[in-house]
Motif scaffolding. Sequence first.
Motif, PDB file in Angstrom:
ATOM      1  N   UNK A  85       0.806  -1.231   0.000  1.00  0.00           N
ATOM      2  CA  UNK A  85       0.000   0.000   0.000  1.00  0.00           C
ATOM      3  C   UNK A  85       0.834   1.274   0.000  1.00  0.00           C
ATOM      4  N   UNK A  86       2.128   1.162   0.235  1.00  0.00           N
ATOM      5  CA  UNK A  86       2.966   2.345   0.253  1.00  0.00           C
ATOM      6  C   UNK A  86       4.432   1.973   0.387  1.00  0.00           C
ATOM      7  N   UNK A  87       5.306   2.867  -0.055  1.00  0.00           N
ATOM      8  CA  UNK A  87       6.750   2.640   0.041  1.00  0.00           C
ATOM      9  C   UNK A  87       7.439   3.958   0.359  1.00  0.00           C
ATOM     10  N   UNK A  88       8.539   3.855   1.095  1.00  0.00           N
ATOM     11  CA  UNK A  88       9.337   5.034   1.403  1.00  0.00           C
ATOM     12  C   UNK A  88      10.735   4.836   0.820  1.00  0.00           C
ATOM     13  N   UNK A  89      11.133   5.764  -0.019  1.00  0.00           N
ATOM     14  CA  UNK A  89      12.474   5.797  -0.586  1.00  0.00           C
ATOM     15  C   UNK A  89      13.173   6.993   0.045  1.00  0.00           C
ATOM     16  N   UNK A  90      14.265   6.742   0.761  1.00  0.00           N
ATOM     17  CA  UNK A  90      14.883   7.828   1.526  1.00  0.00           C
ATOM     18  C   UNK A  90      16.387   7.674   1.579  1.00  0.00           C
ATOM     19  N   UNK A  91      17.018   8.551   2.351  1.00  0.00           N
ATOM     20  CA  UNK A  91      18.466   8.494   2.561  1.00  0.00           C
ATOM     21  C   UNK A  91      18.825   7.841   3.878  1.00  0.00           C
ATOM     22  N   UNK A  92      17.831   7.390   4.648  1.00  0.00           N
ATOM     23  CA  UNK A  92      18.051   6.976   6.036  1.00  0.00           C
ATOM     24  C   UNK A  92      18.362   5.489   6.179  1.00  0.00           C
ATOM     25  N   UNK A  93      19.484   5.186   6.833  1.00  0.00           N
ATOM     26  CA  UNK A  93      19.780   3.820   7.236  1.00  0.00           C
ATOM     27  C   UNK A  93      19.032   3.493   8.526  1.00  0.00           C
ATOM     28  N   UNK A  94      18.977   2.219   8.878  1.00  0.00           N
ATOM     29  CA  UNK A  94      18.291   1.796  10.101  1.00  0.00           C
ATOM     30  C   UNK A  94      19.252   1.942  11.279  1.00  0.00           C
ATOM     31  N   UNK A  95      19.472   3.187  11.692  1.00  0.00           N
ATOM     32  CA  UNK A  95      20.400   3.474  12.778  1.00  0.00           C
ATOM     33  C   UNK A  95      19.921   4.703  13.528  1.00  0.00           C
ATOM     34  N   UNK A  96      20.499   4.944  14.700  1.00  0.00           N
ATOM     35  CA  UNK A  96      20.084   6.092  15.505  1.00  0.00           C
ATOM     36  C   UNK A  96      20.441   7.411  14.833  1.00  0.00           C
ATOM     37  N   UNK A  97      21.480   7.426  14.007  1.00  0.00           N
ATOM     38  CA  UNK A  97      21.799   8.638  13.264  1.00  0.00           C
ATOM     39  C   UNK A  97      20.842   8.857  12.106  1.00  0.00           C
ATOM     40  N   UNK A  98      20.442   7.757  11.457  1.00  0.00           N
ATOM     41  CA  UNK A  98      19.568   7.877  10.300  1.00  0.00           C
ATOM     42  C   UNK A  98      18.110   8.077  10.657  1.00  0.00           C
ATOM     43  N   UNK A  99      17.685   7.603  11.845  1.00  0.00           N
ATOM     44  CA  UNK A  99      16.283   7.683  12.249  1.00  0.00           C
ATOM     45  C   UNK A  99      16.182   8.376  13.609  1.00  0.00           C
ATOM     46  N   UNK A 100      16.290   9.694  13.639  1.00  0.00           N
ATOM     47  CA  UNK A 100      16.276  10.396  14.919  1.00  0.00           C
ATOM     48  C   UNK A 100      14.895  10.464  15.533  1.00  0.00           C
TER      49      UNK A 100
END
Length: 337
Positions: A85-100
Amino acid sequence: MRFLEGHLLTKALRSLVRKDGELKIAVAYWGSAGLDLLGLNPRRKHLKIVCCLAGGKSDPDVIKKFGRRAKQDDRLHAKIVWTSTGAIVSSANASSNGLPEEEASSNGLIEAGVLIYDRNELTAIGDWIDGCYRRARSIKKQDLEAARVARKKRIWDGQGKIGARKGKQPLFQAMRDGGRLEFDQQRIFFAFFNDPLTARELARAKAVVRKNKETIAETLKISDSDFRGLEYYFNWPGLPPDAFLIDVESSRRGWRASRVFKTFDTHKTWIVPSDDGEVDRVTLARPARQAFPYTLGAKERAVIRAVGDQLWKQAKGDHSGRIISLKDAASYLLSQK
């Protein structure tokens, strides 16, 4: 389509991951808090993960929790989360820096992305991730161990972030620093060539590969670009799958370490007819210059040249080519000052 940034991107990713049904994730790097930040159950059904373990940039203890749901590709740099139903294309890795988190958004990296709902775009994105997953390699115990060793070598930069050492560590220095763990758990071998391939043999092997390109691509899970720079090993039935091979060639000046290749997960050979009516079998390997976690400098090459005859005697094979593991070669290599 909706533009997202900072903690709003984090919230949208969590919301997407919570949806029931099929979930496909192609995110290169996973930090130790990646699962908590996404609110992701690594054992959920209908889950596909493609990640990059090279150099310990993903936490192997996190990736291990996915089991067979996760596969690895050293070249992956994408950050995509997909549902039907949806997708996110981003610059964020799965980390505390990438996902604040909201209260810490000013401390993390500046990330942004787009949330996509368009059906045609969702189909294209899902198909792309499926292709990545098919071509990616299965994650084995030795891959996790190699990532764990590499991650331990990363340094604390004093600001709450783990940063990589500049450049790769020389192979022999890493062996001295890391002890048995450095070379005992990794799949690194020396491939000694006494009789290198002739131009005629190489041409015949390449002709077989061209003729069987579609089958080879499906068997080895590689793309068209991966066919460039392949190495051809003639009549080496004992070559280990999913392993780094340091080619060492015989020359007038003695043994010479040349390039590094990596064999594929699938141990497969292809028949190459020879001029005398005999049948040769060729095994393929891909260039591994970027994926190989160490450097082979002048010092390493000089040591290999110095103990080459000893390693040749200990290696397994015949008069034309032999192979020896780094583990079995270690005592000879480290005896040199």
